[in-house]
Motif scaffolding. Structure first.
Motif, PDB file in Angstrom:
ATOM      1  N   LYS A 103      11.649  10.178   2.754  1.00 37.16           N
ATOM      2  CA  LYS A 103      12.445   9.042   2.294  1.00 37.16           C
ATOM      3  C   LYS A 103      13.925   9.428   2.200  1.00 37.16           C
TER       4      LYS A 103
ATOM      5  N   HIS B 181      16.931   7.763   4.629  1.00 32.79           N
ATOM      6  CA  HIS B 181      18.115   7.049   4.147  1.00 32.79           C
ATOM      7  C   HIS B 181      19.401   7.755   4.570  1.00 32.79           C
TER       8      HIS B 181
ATOM      9  N   TYR C 114       6.705   2.434   4.460  1.00 31.68           N
ATOM     10  CA  TYR C 114       7.925   2.496   3.645  1.00 31.68           C
ATOM     11  C   TYR C 114       9.145   2.200   4.516  1.00 31.68           C
ATOM     12  N   ALA C 115       9.205   2.821   5.710  1.00 29.56           N
ATOM     13  CA  ALA C 115      10.346   2.613   6.600  1.00 29.56           C
ATOM     14  C   ALA C 115      10.441   1.157   7.028  1.00 29.56           C
TER      15      ALA C 115
ATOM     16  N   GLU D 267       9.477  -1.456   5.402  1.00 31.54           N
ATOM     17  CA  GLU D 267       9.871  -2.300   4.273  1.00 31.54           C
ATOM     18  C   GLU D 267      11.288  -2.030   3.787  1.00 31.54           C
ATOM     19  N   ASN D 268      11.868  -0.894   4.174  1.00 33.34           N
ATOM     20  CA  ASN D 268      13.183  -0.520   3.646  1.00 33.34           C
ATOM     21  C   ASN D 268      14.272  -0.361   4.700  1.00 33.34           C
ATOM     22  N   ALA D 269      13.932  -0.532   5.956  1.00 27.22           N
ATOM     23  CA  ALA D 269      14.938  -0.372   7.007  1.00 27.22           C
ATOM     24  C   ALA D 269      15.874  -1.571   7.043  1.00 27.22           C
TER      25      ALA D 269
ATOM     26  N   GLU E 181      18.054  -4.531   8.766  1.00 27.67           N
ATOM     27  CA  GLU E 181      17.585  -5.425   9.821  1.00 27.67           C
ATOM     28  C   GLU E 181      17.994  -4.979  11.220  1.00 27.67           C
TER      29      GLU E 181
END
Length: 614
Positions: free
Chosen positions: A85, A89, A116-117, A119-121, A123
């Motif tokens: 993670k 980032h 995780y990637a 849901e958090n990347a 756009e």
């Protein structure tokens, strides 16, 4: 087998001498005298003409970081979820728009991190995953990416003759069939599935071991894959052409890339990607030549981590472009924090001599290098004042400040350093641009000190040594201080200085003559101490600018007790907001240092003068 004889000199610590050890015959039993009986040169593709040698890199490629997949699988101790993670980032912050995050069908850890990637990347960031050409693994991979804004499935198949025959026992026809079947399944589960229309699905195929694959077959299998996927100009298919094993010189890889680029159909619907490994130590060169040859994208890892000898170092490729005036569209302004993340998560140190990232790559220990760099910085300031902002510093192709490093680390001092090294440290730490003769003298003192300690000297040590040796601004020794003085003009060439100094708590009157305030004060102190003192050299310069400007004065004095004594020399330095006050401080700094280093007796001086209580 071939042999070689060495004569070895050994040092005898007891006798402080060297002795010759009898010659030793070394036999090389494993390396072949004629390696051609075991190894053969790589057969390059036939190229009637090539365009890449005349091209230059004018824009940044698309970048893909595979640190979290290819880099992670090469680690003895793979990253855990939290480390991945943090790394993810950091890659996003640097500016990567394509990140290969995992092999989600390989483990639950990789699957969970892919989620995780997704849901958090941001756009505009494409999440890519690698998968073997097997149905159940492809389905698992698509499942891990479902819901992403932008996703890419990366399949691969070994295409070199050696891998097909030795590892997979597969014909060319069988390889093409398998690659097409995998592509059709990915297409069915992604861009053709109505339930997946919320995702911009991309597809990447790698003819693994492209570097060792006949280029004609690489084009043939990729044509079949492209036909099965049906890419568009807006969303091209990515053909990753990896030097899975670097088997030849970089120019041959460039020939392979150019051949592929010229022979693949619908080139406007194809993105050619390089993925070079570093078996021959030429990964960066192969990548750069691959870009000249027509590649559009570069895959690799930060600082070159990867299986065996590693993937191409993306930092080096990007900053190489930067130093040629081409923006890489990646931000390495704080390379130190990037190094900290990479080393913490990979548990592998960045080599001290790694390009751009290594601790020592912007450091000069050699005296000649240091002198050139110091002169370069001095001229750089003059050029900037004249409107020339181009970077031209010897030995430094990149301004360290552009990647968040300060100039303190540019020159480091040990026993091999010259006058420029110590002078640079004093300039950076104290703002003092030492006169040349003073530089030479102080560098010898620094060299002797470093040699006696047997180590590099830190900036604080050098600064402290300077202050002690030269009684910086009377901070170390202050036997005499000037209380008051007046200079009167006698004629056009002669001045008389009268004043009072404090010695050991007592006030003593002084008087001296000269052609100016400096020589008059020196003469007055000569008379006071009964030591013949003369001015050998004087220099001054300003420190800072505007309202904070100060003056720095340097005085080089000669002295001897009587006519029979050998003349001695001593430097001193004074700093003040006022130029005259700085000069006086420099003289007193030097004289106080002379008193400190000689046998001048202050009590005897007081006894011979008319003194009053301070």
């Amino acid at each position: 087998m071939f042999k070689q004889t060495f004569v070895i000199l050994a040092h005898d610590s007891k006798s402080s001498a060297s002795k010759i050890i009898p010659p030793v015959k070394l036999a090389y039993k494993n390396m072949l005298k004629d390696p051609s009986v075991k190894y053969q040169p790589f057969i390059r593709p036939t190229m009637k003409e090539r365009a890449w040698p005349d091209k230059t890199i004018k824009k940044a490629p698309r970048w893909l970081s595979t640190d979290l997949r290819d880099g992670n699988q090469s680690l003895p101790d793979p990253m855990n979820i939290e480390q991945k993670k943090e790394y993810f980032h950091k890659l996003v912050n640097i500016g990567f728009k394509e990140i290969e995050v995992s092999f989600p069908s390989a483990s639950q850890t990789d699957f969970d991190f892919t989620r995780y990637a997704v849901e958090n990347a941001p756009e505009d960031v494409t999440i890519q995953c690698l998968v073997q050409s097997r149905d159940h693994l492809i389905k698992r991979t698509v499942e891990s990416l479902t819901g992403a804004k932008r996703a890419s499935i990366h399949t691969y198949l070994a295409t070199s003759d050696m891998f097909r025959s030795i590892v997979f026992d597969m014909s060319k026809e069988e390889a093409i069939k398998k690659a097409v079947e995998a592509t059709k399944l990915v297409r069915k589960l992604t861009k053709d599935d109505p339930k997946q229309q919320g995702t911009r699905w991309s597809y990447q195929f790698s003819p693994e071991c492209f570097s060792d694959t006949p280029v004609e077959f690489a084009v043939e299998i990729c044509e079949a894959v492209k036909e099965a996927w049906e890419p568009t100009v807006e969303n091209p298919i990515v053909f990753n052409l990896p030097a899975t094993v670097e088997v030849a010189m970089p120019n041959i890889y460039a020939d392979q890339i150019e051949y592929f680029s010229n022979h693949i159909s619908e080139r406007e619907k194809v993105c050619i990607s390089t993925h070079t490994h570093n078996d021959r130590g030429c990964g960066v060169a192969a990548t750069e030549l691959g870009l000249l040859a027509g590649a559009d994208r570069v895959e690799g890892c930060i600082f070159g981590n990867g299986e065996r000898t590693g993937n191409v170092d993306l930092v080096t490729v990007a900053l190489n472009m930067y130093t040629q005036g081409v923006s890489p569209n990646l931000d390495f302004s704080d390379i130190k924090s990037l190094i900290e993340v990479v080393e913490r998560c990979n548990k592998i140190p960045v080599a001290a001599r790694a390009p751009y990232g290594g601790d020592l790559v912007v450091c000069a220990f050699s005296g000649s290098h240091q002198d050139a760099i110091k002169k370069g910085f001095a001229l750089q300031e003059k050029r900037r004042a004249a409107g020339d902002n181009f970077w031209k510093i010897p030995y430094l192709p990149l301004d360290p400040k552009d990647i968040g490093r300060d100039y303190e680390a540019v020159i480091r001092v040990n026993s091999q350093s010259g006058k420029g090294g110590a002078a640079w440290v004093i300039l950076r730490a104290l703002g003092l641009d030492l006169p040349r003769n003073m530089q030479i003298e102080f560098s010898n003192i620094v060299q002797e000190h470093a040699d006696s300690l047997g180590k590099e000297l830190q900036s604080e040590e050098i600064t402290g040594l300077f202050k002690n040796v030269y009684n910086h601004n009377n901070e170390v020794s202050s036997y005499i201080s000037l209380l008051d003085y007046d200079v009167k003009k006698v004629d056009t060439e002669r001045r008389i200085l009268t004043g009072q100094v404090e010695i050991a708590g007592q006030v003593v009157s002084i008087e001296g003559t000269g052609n100016g305030p400096i020589s008059s004060l020196v003469d007055a102190l000569s008379n006071l101490l009964n030591v013949k003192i003369g001015v050998a050299n004087y220099a001054e310069h300003s420190i800072g600018s505007g309202s904070t400007t100060r003056a720095a004065s340097y005085v080089h004095l000669t002295y001897r007790r009587d006519s029979n004594n050998e003349k001695s020399y001593q430097w001193g330095v004074g700093i003040s907001e006022d130029v005259s006050d700085a000069s006086i401080k420099a003289i007193l700094s030097t004289v106080n240092n002379i008193i400190h280093s000689t046998e001048i007796s202050l009590p005897s001086v007081l006894e011979s003068k008319h003194a009053g209580t301070a």
